[in-house]
Design a protein around this motif. Structure first.
Motif, mmCIF file in Angstrom:
data_model
loop_
_atom_site.group_PDB
_atom_site.id
_atom_site.type_symbol
_atom_site.label_atom_id
_atom_site.label_comp_id
_atom_site.label_asym_id
_atom_site.label_seq_id
_atom_site.Cartn_x
_atom_site.Cartn_y
_atom_site.Cartn_z
ATOM 1 N N UNK A 153 0.825 -1.204 0.000
ATOM 2 C CA UNK A 153 0.000 0.000 0.000
ATOM 3 C C UNK A 153 0.853 1.245 0.000
ATOM 4 N N UNK A 154 0.482 2.232 0.820
ATOM 5 C CA UNK A 154 1.142 3.538 0.815
ATOM 6 C C UNK A 154 2.528 3.460 1.464
ATOM 7 N N UNK A 155 3.533 4.090 0.806
ATOM 8 C CA UNK A 155 4.901 4.195 1.329
ATOM 9 C C UNK A 155 5.365 5.641 1.176
ATOM 10 N N UNK A 156 6.168 6.074 2.111
ATOM 11 C CA UNK A 156 6.697 7.436 2.077
ATOM 12 C C UNK A 156 8.229 7.408 2.052
ATOM 13 N N UNK A 157 8.798 8.074 1.039
ATOM 14 C CA UNK A 157 10.250 8.287 0.953
ATOM 15 C C UNK A 157 10.497 9.747 1.319
ATOM 16 N N UNK A 158 11.164 9.968 2.466
ATOM 17 C CA UNK A 158 11.365 11.321 2.994
ATOM 18 C C UNK A 158 12.860 11.622 3.006
ATOM 19 N N UNK A 159 13.206 12.808 2.489
ATOM 20 C CA UNK A 159 14.593 13.265 2.456
ATOM 21 C C UNK A 159 14.695 14.560 3.247
ATOM 22 N N UNK A 160 15.598 14.600 4.219
ATOM 23 C CA UNK A 160 15.875 15.790 5.005
ATOM 24 C C UNK A 160 17.176 16.402 4.484
ATOM 25 N N UNK A 161 17.111 17.607 3.929
ATOM 26 C CA UNK A 161 18.229 18.246 3.244
ATOM 27 C C UNK A 161 18.740 19.439 4.046
ATOM 28 N N UNK A 162 20.037 19.690 3.967
ATOM 29 C CA UNK A 162 20.637 20.839 4.634
ATOM 30 C C UNK A 162 21.507 21.594 3.624
ATOM 31 N N UNK A 163 21.380 22.903 3.635
ATOM 32 C CA UNK A 163 22.200 23.751 2.768
ATOM 33 C C UNK A 163 22.734 24.901 3.588
ATOM 34 N N UNK A 164 24.014 25.250 3.353
ATOM 35 C CA UNK A 164 24.636 26.329 4.099
ATOM 36 C C UNK A 164 24.669 27.583 3.246
ATOM 37 N N UNK A 165 24.702 28.727 3.913
ATOM 38 C CA UNK A 165 24.727 30.014 3.228
ATOM 39 C C UNK A 165 25.916 30.067 2.256
ATOM 40 N N UNK A 166 25.648 30.434 1.010
ATOM 41 C CA UNK A 166 26.699 30.564 0.012
ATOM 42 C C UNK A 166 27.053 29.281 -0.686
ATOM 43 N N UNK A 167 26.376 28.182 -0.348
ATOM 44 C CA UNK A 167 26.672 26.916 -0.999
ATOM 45 C C UNK A 167 26.071 26.838 -2.378
ATOM 46 N N UNK A 168 26.270 25.703 -3.017
ATOM 47 C CA UNK A 168 25.672 25.473 -4.325
ATOM 48 C C UNK A 168 24.171 25.241 -4.167
ATOM 49 N N UNK A 169 23.468 25.413 -5.254
ATOM 50 C CA UNK A 169 22.012 25.275 -5.220
ATOM 51 C C UNK A 169 21.606 23.828 -4.967
ATOM 52 N N UNK A 170 20.472 23.671 -4.248
ATOM 53 C CA UNK A 170 19.866 22.350 -4.093
ATOM 54 C C UNK A 170 19.099 22.011 -5.362
ATOM 55 N N UNK A 171 19.245 20.773 -5.801
ATOM 56 C CA UNK A 171 18.495 20.302 -6.969
ATOM 57 C C UNK A 171 17.791 19.013 -6.584
ATOM 58 N N UNK A 172 16.472 19.001 -6.749
ATOM 59 C CA UNK A 172 15.668 17.841 -6.352
ATOM 60 C C UNK A 172 14.986 17.295 -7.596
ATOM 61 N N UNK A 173 15.308 16.063 -7.953
ATOM 62 C CA UNK A 173 14.667 15.370 -9.066
ATOM 63 C C UNK A 173 13.767 14.264 -8.522
#
Length: 629
Positions: A153-173
């Motif tokens: 049945x239902x499944x959840x894939x959860x991603x916890x992301x962290x980015x620091x000031x001045x870092x490269x951009x986050x890209x989520x596909x």
């Protein structure tokens, strides 16, 4: 006439070059691209039902569970503030696979954690904003999601992301979920390329850089080797910045350097290819010296104008894209310009550069969130090695040509040496003949001045009836002695002054006492006499011989001595008749001439009751050319 025939543009060398170009393109399109571009439609994927995103207040799963999610449409790019984001993908399973699922998340983040239904399956880096690194960006792998973390049945894939000031951009596909074995078969090579292959790429980049720089430094400082070393070193540094997640450098500065390398690299490629080959565009280096700082300034502006939503006045991606376009166009134009000017030894490198232009063009056209890799990142290490191999191969050919030239020069040198040897032998023969002629003239002079004069005197005395028997006997004995001396003077005296003096001493030990004189030989040289060529030794021998003859003929004394010193040899007699050169005599003049010929000096004087004939010997290197010949 042959000059009137139309010139064929398609020469044999250009046919060979075009063949290499075709082979390089076939290898690129049918070998590299087909291997590295994943065929994502060849397997059955788990459909993603919903994609949601939230901003948790803390990097904890409790905060993630309490966050408010809103739907979004992948791909999503977020830049570039210090924040945490939670991304949730929902999907349904009809049944739980026995071996679990394979997960390819295709996410670019500084640090992250992944959970499947509250079970952690991956953790990369520290999520605390004050200690975020780049560990997440250096990890690309196919994760195996264990069956115990899944449910029907239902499944959840959860991603916890962290980015620091001045870092490269986050890209989520949108993640790919499928049977692990199928996913590994299709994307296994891709996972290797994005992880272990980067280490290989970095090692290749630094290795080529070191070898090229050493060749440039130890060689004739060819600009091509310098720029090849620069490009390879920059590439190695770019990979190192990606892989060294815990580098002790502020992430803002590190990300700036990483982007800066990728943006300036195309310009260094232009400088590299401009220095390749014999023809170059003048002042291109000065132009690049102005453009590259401008690009760096534009990149700095891009970082200073970032907004938290990803929209920005000037992004580093835009600057990088423009720089890459400029590099690609510059490479293509330079190749077209150099095409008619390259020789056969550079065809291989030309084909490599052409393949690189095609690869860059392809990467520019496919820049999208699809699961397609930038092929230049994969192919560049191979291209660097190929360029180094091409340069070495070309210079080995030049070295072989140099060997052929050396062989030709050695042959010509041998012929010239043989000719000089023949000429030298001829010259020696002429000098030998000249020496014989001079010796004949000397003998004639001695016979005329000595024997001739004595015999003429006795003949005139006999005609006038004044030939007394004792005087005639004494004159004839003098003639006989002079004849003996003349014959002795025609013998060889040896190769050194030591041997000549030894010969003179042996002869004098018999001749001088036979002439009624006591004889003494004193050697104070200590065996240290100057080295002289044979002809100079003969001249010294003749002077001493003449001095001995004069003493025997003209001295009214009863003792003759020879004194040998390091720098002079003297013949002394205790007679009293010497009052200077006699009128019409040439003996002393000949002795002075011989001494001068060997670089010495002859003198004749009276001192302390002795008549002294002295020849000063030349020092080392003062012998005249006439004597040395």
């Amino acid at each position: 006439m042959e000059s009137q025939q139309p010139m064929s543009w398609m020469t044999a060398d250009r046919v060979r070059l075009l063949a290499l170009l075709v082979l390089a393109q076939m290898a690129l399109w049918f070998a590299i691209l087909t291997v590295f571009d994943a065929d994502k439609d060849s397997i059955r994927y788990i459909a993603i039902g919903a994609s949601e995103i939230a901003e948790p207040t803390a990097p904890t799963w409790e905060a993630v569970g309490q966050a408010e999610y809103e739907a979004f449409e992948p791909p999503l790019r977020i830049c570039c503030q210090a924040k945490h984001h939670a991304v949730r993908f929902v999907f349904d399973l009809e049944r739980v696979p026995q071996d679990g699922l394979g997960l390819l998340h295709e996410m670019r983040a500084d640090a992250y954690q992944i959970r499947m239904n509250r079970m952690e399956v991956l953790r990369r880096g520290d999520l605390a904003l004050d200690s975020v690194g780049l560990e997440g960006r250096s990890h690309h792998a196919i994760l195996r999601v264990p069956p115990e973390s899944l449910q029907t049945g239902r499944n959840e894939l959860v991603m916890l992301l962290a980015a620091k000031e001045g870092g490269l951009a986050l890209t989520i596909n949108e993640p790919l979920l499928a049977d692990y074995a199928d996913l590994q078969q299709v994307y296994g090579l891709r996972a290797f390329i994005l992880t272990d292959y980067k280490l290989v790429s970095m090692a290749i980049g630094f290795m080529v850089a070191i070898l090229a720089f050493l060749a440039w430094y130890r060689g004739d400082r060819q600009p091509y080797l310098f720029w090849l070393a620069t490009v390879a070193a920059l590439w190695g540094c770019a990979i190192m910045l990606q892989l060294w997640g815990s580098m002790p450098l502020p992430i803002r500065l590190r990300s700036f350097f990483m982007v800066l390398v990728y943006i300036t690299l195309p310009f260094f490629w232009i400088l590299l290819i401009n220095s390749w080959g014999g023809s170059r565009i003048p002042h291109l280096g000065k132009v690049a010296a102005g453009v590259i700082p401008a690009v760096i300034l534009a990149t700095a502006i891009a970082y200073s104008t970032r907004t938290g939503t990803g929209g920005m006045v000037l992004s580093e991606e835009v600057v990088g894209f423009v720089a890459t376009v400029i590099g690609m166009v510059g490479l293509a134009l330079l190749l077209v310009w150099k095409f008619p000017r390259i020789d056969r030894t550079m065809h291989f490198e030309f084909a490599i550069y052409s393949a690189m232009v095609v690869v860059i063009t392809r990467d520019l056209l496919v820049r999208s969130p699809e699961l397609r890799l930038p092929v230049l990142n994969i192919v560049l290490p191979v291209l660097l090695v190929a360029l180094a191999v091409g340069f070495i191969s070309r210079n080995i050919r030049l070295f072989r040509s140099a060997e052929q030239i050396n062989t030709l020069l050695q042959t010509q040198l041998a012929d010239r040496t043989a000719e000089l040897a023949i000429a030298h032998d001829r010259e020696k023969g002429l000098l030998r003949e000249q020496a014989h002629q001079e010796e004949r003239q000397r003998i004639l002079r001695d016979m005329h001045d000595g024997l001739g004069s004595s015999l003429m005197s006795m003949m005139l005395a006999a005609r006038r009836g004044k030939a007394e028997p004792e005087k005639v006997a004494s004159g004839l004995q003098g003639v006989i002695d002079e004849m003996r001396l003349l014959i002795d003077s025609m013998d060889t005296v040896g190769e050194s002054l030591h041997s000549a003096l030894a010969l003179l001493r042996e002869r004098s030990k018999e001749r001088v006492p036979a002439g009624g004189f006591a004889f003494d030989w004193t050697d104070r040289s200590g065996g240290s006499l100057p080295e002289m060529p044979p002809r100079s030794v003969l001249q010294v021998f003749r002077v001493l011989q003449e001095a001995m003859t004069n003493a025997l003929k003209h001295s009214d004394g009863n003792r003759i001595e020879v004194l040998v010193e390091r720098d002079a040899i003297s013949v002394l007699d205790n007679g009293s008749r010497f009052e200077g050169p006699r009128a019409g005599g040439r003996g002393l003049e000949n002795m002075a001439t011989r001494a001068t010929a060997v670089g010495g000096e002859f003198s004749m004087e009276r001192r302390d009751g002795w008549t002294i004939a002295r020849i000063a010997l030349p020092t080392v290197g003062e012998s005249t050319p006439e004597a040395a010949d």
